[in-house]
Design a protein around this motif. Structure first.
Motif, mmCIF file in Angstrom:
data_model
loop_
_atom_site.group_PDB
_atom_site.id
_atom_site.type_symbol
_atom_site.label_atom_id
_atom_site.label_comp_id
_atom_site.label_asym_id
_atom_site.label_seq_id
_atom_site.Cartn_x
_atom_site.Cartn_y
_atom_site.Cartn_z
ATOM 1 N N ALA A 1 47.484 -65.240 -107.677
ATOM 2 C CA ALA A 1 47.213 -64.165 -108.651
ATOM 3 C C ALA A 1 48.399 -63.963 -109.593
ATOM 4 O O ALA A 1 48.216 -63.773 -110.792
ATOM 5 N N ALA A 2 49.620 -64.042 -109.058
ATOM 6 C CA ALA A 2 50.809 -63.876 -109.896
ATOM 7 C C ALA A 2 50.939 -65.014 -110.898
ATOM 8 O O ALA A 2 51.270 -64.807 -112.065
ATOM 9 N N VAL A 3 50.652 -66.231 -110.464
ATOM 10 C CA VAL A 3 50.705 -67.388 -111.379
ATOM 11 C C VAL A 3 49.642 -67.239 -112.448
ATOM 12 O O VAL A 3 49.908 -67.422 -113.648
ATOM 13 N N ALA A 4 48.428 -66.894 -112.049
ATOM 14 C CA ALA A 4 47.316 -66.780 -112.996
ATOM 15 C C ALA A 4 47.557 -65.687 -114.046
ATOM 16 O O ALA A 4 47.152 -65.829 -115.189
ATOM 17 N N SER A 5 48.261 -64.627 -113.653
ATOM 18 C CA SER A 5 48.504 -63.525 -114.574
ATOM 19 C C SER A 5 49.684 -63.795 -115.512
ATOM 20 O O SER A 5 49.920 -63.038 -116.445
ATOM 21 N N GLY A 6 50.447 -64.850 -115.241
ATOM 22 C CA GLY A 6 51.613 -65.164 -116.058
ATOM 23 C C GLY A 6 52.892 -64.519 -115.586
ATOM 24 O O GLY A 6 53.950 -64.702 -116.196
ATOM 25 N N ARG A 7 52.836 -63.762 -114.497
ATOM 26 C CA ARG A 7 54.050 -63.101 -113.988
ATOM 27 C C ARG A 7 55.103 -64.085 -113.503
ATOM 28 O O ARG A 7 56.272 -63.746 -113.416
ATOM 29 N N LEU A 8 54.707 -65.319 -113.196
ATOM 30 C CA LEU A 8 55.639 -66.341 -112.732
ATOM 31 C C LEU A 8 55.772 -67.473 -113.753
ATOM 32 O O LEU A 8 56.089 -68.594 -113.387
ATOM 33 N N ALA A 9 55.566 -67.153 -115.003
ATOM 34 C CA ALA A 9 55.617 -68.184 -116.062
ATOM 35 C C ALA A 9 57.017 -68.792 -116.136
ATOM 36 O O ALA A 9 58.023 -68.123 -115.915
ATOM 37 N N SER A 10 57.047 -70.047 -116.489
ATOM 38 C CA SER A 10 58.303 -70.782 -116.643
ATOM 39 C C SER A 10 59.111 -70.202 -117.804
ATOM 40 O O SER A 10 58.562 -69.757 -118.814
ATOM 41 N N ALA A 11 60.424 -70.229 -117.669
ATOM 42 C CA ALA A 11 61.312 -69.739 -118.725
ATOM 43 C C ALA A 11 61.551 -70.796 -119.799
ATOM 44 O O ALA A 11 62.297 -70.571 -120.742
ATOM 45 N N GLU A 12 60.923 -71.949 -119.669
ATOM 46 C CA GLU A 12 61.135 -73.050 -120.633
ATOM 47 C C GLU A 12 60.628 -72.691 -121.997
ATOM 48 O O GLU A 12 59.690 -72.136 -122.288
#
Length: 66
Positions: free
Chosen positions: A55-66
């Motif tokens: 859920a965190a990945v899907a919501s963008g909360r764990l998006a890459s800093a790249e």
């Protein structure tokens, strides 16, 4: 019914040639491994924790800093 004593590994749909994650549903636990090293370490997490991670990945909360 499937034998749950042997993991059935599934690659991530976001997998590329050099950066792959595989998961296996073992009932109460989800197993995670690096597909480039299938005989290497395996991490196990609860279904609840796996659901929170996805859920965190899907919501963008764990998006890459790249």
């Amino acid at each position: 019914m499937r034998d749950r004593s042997t993991p059935v590994w599934v690659k991530s749909s976001r997998c590329d040639a050099s950066n792959c994650v595989e998961v296996a549903d073992m009932g109460p636990e989800i197993l995670i491994r690096n597909s480039l090293f299938p005989a290497g370490d395996v991490v196990g997490v609860s279904r609840r924790d796996w659901g929170a991670f996805v859920a965190a990945v899907a919501s963008g909360r764990l998006a890459s800093a790249e």
